[in-house]
Design a protein around this motif. Structure first.
Motif, short mmCIF file in Angstrom:
data_model
loop_
_atom_site.label_atom_id
_atom_site.label_comp_id
_atom_site.label_asym_id
_atom_site.label_seq_id
_atom_site.Cartn_x
_atom_site.Cartn_y
_atom_site.Cartn_z
N MET A 1 0.84 -1.21 0.00
CA MET A 1 0.00 0.00 0.00
C MET A 1 0.87 1.26 0.00
O MET A 1 0.52 2.25 -0.61
CB MET A 1 -0.90 -0.02 1.25
CG MET A 1 -1.91 1.12 1.30
SD MET A 1 -3.19 0.96 0.08
CE MET A 1 -3.40 2.62 -0.50
N GLY A 2 2.03 1.13 0.70
CA GLY A 2 2.91 2.28 0.82
C GLY A 2 3.34 2.84 -0.52
O GLY A 2 3.58 4.04 -0.65
N GLN A 3 3.40 2.00 -1.57
CA GLN A 3 3.92 2.48 -2.86
C GLN A 3 2.83 3.13 -3.72
O GLN A 3 3.13 3.70 -4.76
CB GLN A 3 4.50 1.32 -3.70
CG GLN A 3 5.77 0.70 -3.13
CD GLN A 3 5.45 -0.40 -2.13
OE1 GLN A 3 4.36 -0.94 -2.16
NE2 GLN A 3 6.37 -0.70 -1.26
N VAL A 4 1.57 3.02 -3.33
CA VAL A 4 0.51 3.55 -4.18
C VAL A 4 0.48 5.07 -4.07
O VAL A 4 0.30 5.61 -2.98
CB VAL A 4 -0.87 2.97 -3.79
CG1 VAL A 4 -1.96 3.55 -4.66
CG2 VAL A 4 -0.85 1.46 -3.93
N THR A 5 0.67 5.73 -5.19
CA THR A 5 0.70 7.20 -5.16
C THR A 5 -0.68 7.78 -5.45
O THR A 5 -1.55 7.10 -6.03
CB THR A 5 1.67 7.73 -6.24
OG1 THR A 5 1.16 7.29 -7.50
CG2 THR A 5 3.07 7.22 -6.04
N ILE A 29 -16.79 8.83 0.76
CA ILE A 29 -17.49 7.64 0.26
C ILE A 29 -16.74 6.40 0.72
O ILE A 29 -15.50 6.42 0.82
CB ILE A 29 -17.61 7.70 -1.29
CG1 ILE A 29 -18.51 6.58 -1.82
CG2 ILE A 29 -16.26 7.70 -1.99
CD1 ILE A 29 -18.97 6.79 -3.26
N ALA A 30 -17.49 5.34 0.99
CA ALA A 30 -16.89 4.13 1.56
C ALA A 30 -16.29 3.25 0.46
O ALA A 30 -16.79 2.19 0.12
CB ALA A 30 -17.94 3.36 2.36
N GLU A 31 -15.20 3.78 -0.09
CA GLU A 31 -14.40 3.03 -1.06
C GLU A 31 -13.03 2.85 -0.44
O GLU A 31 -12.55 3.73 0.27
CB GLU A 31 -14.18 3.86 -2.32
CG GLU A 31 -15.34 3.99 -3.24
CD GLU A 31 -15.00 4.95 -4.39
OE1 GLU A 31 -15.51 4.75 -5.48
OE2 GLU A 31 -14.23 5.92 -4.17
N SER A 32 -12.37 1.77 -0.78
CA SER A 32 -11.05 1.51 -0.21
C SER A 32 -9.98 1.59 -1.29
O SER A 32 -10.18 1.14 -2.42
CB SER A 32 -11.04 0.13 0.44
OG SER A 32 -9.72 -0.22 0.82
N ASP A 33 -8.82 2.14 -0.89
CA ASP A 33 -7.67 2.16 -1.81
C ASP A 33 -6.75 0.97 -1.59
O ASP A 33 -5.73 0.85 -2.28
CB ASP A 33 -6.85 3.45 -1.56
CG ASP A 33 -7.66 4.70 -1.85
OD1 ASP A 33 -8.57 4.62 -2.69
OD2 ASP A 33 -7.38 5.75 -1.23
N LEU A 34 -7.07 0.12 -0.63
CA LEU A 34 -6.19 -1.01 -0.34
C LEU A 34 -6.24 -2.01 -1.50
O LEU A 34 -7.24 -2.08 -2.23
CB LEU A 34 -6.62 -1.70 0.97
CG LEU A 34 -6.01 -1.12 2.26
CD1 LEU A 34 -6.33 0.34 2.44
CD2 LEU A 34 -6.49 -1.91 3.48
N PRO A 35 -5.17 -2.80 -1.68
CA PRO A 35 -5.16 -3.72 -2.83
C PRO A 35 -6.24 -4.80 -2.71
O PRO A 35 -6.61 -5.21 -1.61
CB PRO A 35 -3.76 -4.36 -2.77
CG PRO A 35 -3.16 -3.95 -1.48
CD PRO A 35 -3.94 -2.83 -0.90
N LEU A 36 -6.72 -5.23 -3.86
CA LEU A 36 -7.71 -6.32 -3.88
C LEU A 36 -7.07 -7.61 -3.40
O LEU A 36 -5.87 -7.83 -3.59
CB LEU A 36 -8.18 -6.56 -5.31
CG LEU A 36 -9.43 -5.88 -5.83
CD1 LEU A 36 -9.81 -6.48 -7.18
CD2 LEU A 36 -10.60 -6.02 -4.86
#
Ligand code: PLP
Length: 373
Positions: A1-5, A29-36
């Motif tokens: 996650m740390g590398q996602v800009t 909004i309840a969306e996540s940026d964490l990887p699938l």
């Protein structure tokens, strides 16, 4: 996650990243940026390669029902029969279905506030009276007054129970749920238990499915769950309705097919993979990351004591009480570039709701801007 800009997230374009630009940060909004979860990605690739893009086949739906039941059993000790699980595209659709088909046409909807915003709008849109029940904020915890609830439910009604709770991030205790159950039984009401956030509970708290309390709650409850929040799959549209009442199951069977139709086969495949052992291992890693993000946010908010804040016990939804600081939620976006949700939309003015399912770097930036208000 740390590398996602942020550039990468904007290029991918979820709602919050495509609706914001410049130095704005979307947290509404309840969306996540964490990887699938890789288990989900692989299952989806295989399903697409197989051409599973028609309507939902019964065996695919049955596999999801069984996986959902097994997850409830393993995670929460709730013995759900796979046959009690039905699929609908999403939880809000399941709520609309409940209002239209499982309870009487004149049933009022009783909603403790603050609440997830659409529950304030949908009952009226579907022709049902809405009765809100403000919760009391006592020592940082929103508490439902049983006497006030009983007045609102007098003569019956549909109580919307959100647990874990959006927007407070609270996890109801068994005692709190039993107190609700006593009122529901006395008034002959029905419960719509929205447990969409139940996979995302942090260490130290324990989710108790409301219908699992006892035979009475099983008989008066419609439970809605989904992999949508825990694994970030809302765009794939597959919610699960757990019908523990024989009467509700009969009514389900009696509804026109078209009213129960429309769940995506890819959503069902993704949900089945999410609930698998590999999917749950990924969930646990996501919870660990979110919990560390929560702790980081809490540490920064401790430096802004005029803002009321209790870290969530579950969910990546954080609720700030701006009233003691004399800040209007509507000013925050302009002053900080952080786009949250004004508590007025949740039924409680003066609060600001932030969804923080993102990198620790972005959470730190949001915390710095809010603390600097
Ligand atoms: C408590 C709660 N219920 C329902 C929903 C909406 O879920 P769905 O997209 O499955 O309708 C959300 C989305 O954030 C939510 O937080």
């Amino acid at each position: 996650m740390g590398q996602v800009t942020i550039e990468r997230l904007r290029a991918r374009g979820s709602v919050k990243w495509s609706a914001t630009s410049g130095d704005q940060l979307g947290a509404f909004i309840a969306e996540s940026d964490l990887p699938l979860a890789p288990a989900v990605t692989e299952a989806l690739h295989a399903a697409v390669a197989d051409g599973l893009t028609g309507y939902l086949p019964a065996p695919v739906a049955a596999a999801t029902g069984a996986a959902c039941a097994a997850f409830q059993q393993q995670r929460f000790g709730w013995a759900v029969e796979p046959g009690q699980v039905q699929l609908l595209p999403d939880v809000l659709g399941a709520f609309s279905f409940t209002l239209s088909h499982l309870v009487g046409a004149a049933t009022p909807v009783v909603l403790p506030t603050p609440a997830y915003m659409p529950f304030l709008e949908l009952p009226g849109a579907l022709g049902h009276e809405l009765r809100t029940v403000p919760m009391d904020l006592i020592d940082g915890r929103f508490v439902l007054d049983p006497a006030r609830l009983e007045t609102a439910l007098a003569g019956g009604g549909l109580l919307v129970l959100i647990n874990p709770h959006n927007p407070t991030g609270q996890v109801a205790t068994r005692e709190e749920l039993l107190a609700v159950a006593a009122v529901v039984e006395r008034t002959g009401a029905t419960v719509f238990s929205d447990e969409i956030h139940s996979p995302l509970v942090y260490s130290g708290a324990q989710h108790v499915p409301y219908a699992a309390l006892d035979e009475r709650t099983a008989a008066h409850t419609v439970t809605a769950v989904s992999a949508s929040k825990g694994w970030n799959l809302p765009g794939l549209t597959c919610a699960q309705l757990i019908l523990t009442s024989a009467e509700h199951r009969q009514r389900w069977d009696a509804t026109p097919f078209v009213s129960r139709h429309g769940t995506s086969p890819l959503g069902a495949v993704a949900a089945t993979a999410a609930y698998s052992d590999a999917g749950v291992a990924h969930l646990d890693a996501s919870i660990d990351y979110l919990q560390r993000g929560r702790d980081l946010f809490a540490a920064r908010m401790a430096q802004a004591p005029a803002i009321g804040y209790t870290p969530p016990a579950a969910t990546y939804i954080h609720l700030l009480d701006l009233r003691p600081a004399g800040i209007e939620p509507a000013e925050v976006a302009q002053r900080t570039g952080v786009l949250g949700t004004d508590g007025t939309a949740c039924g409680t003015p003066g609060l600001l709701r932030l969804t923080l399912a993102t990198s620790h770097a972005v959470i730190g930036e949001i915390a710095d801007r809010i603390a600097g208000l």
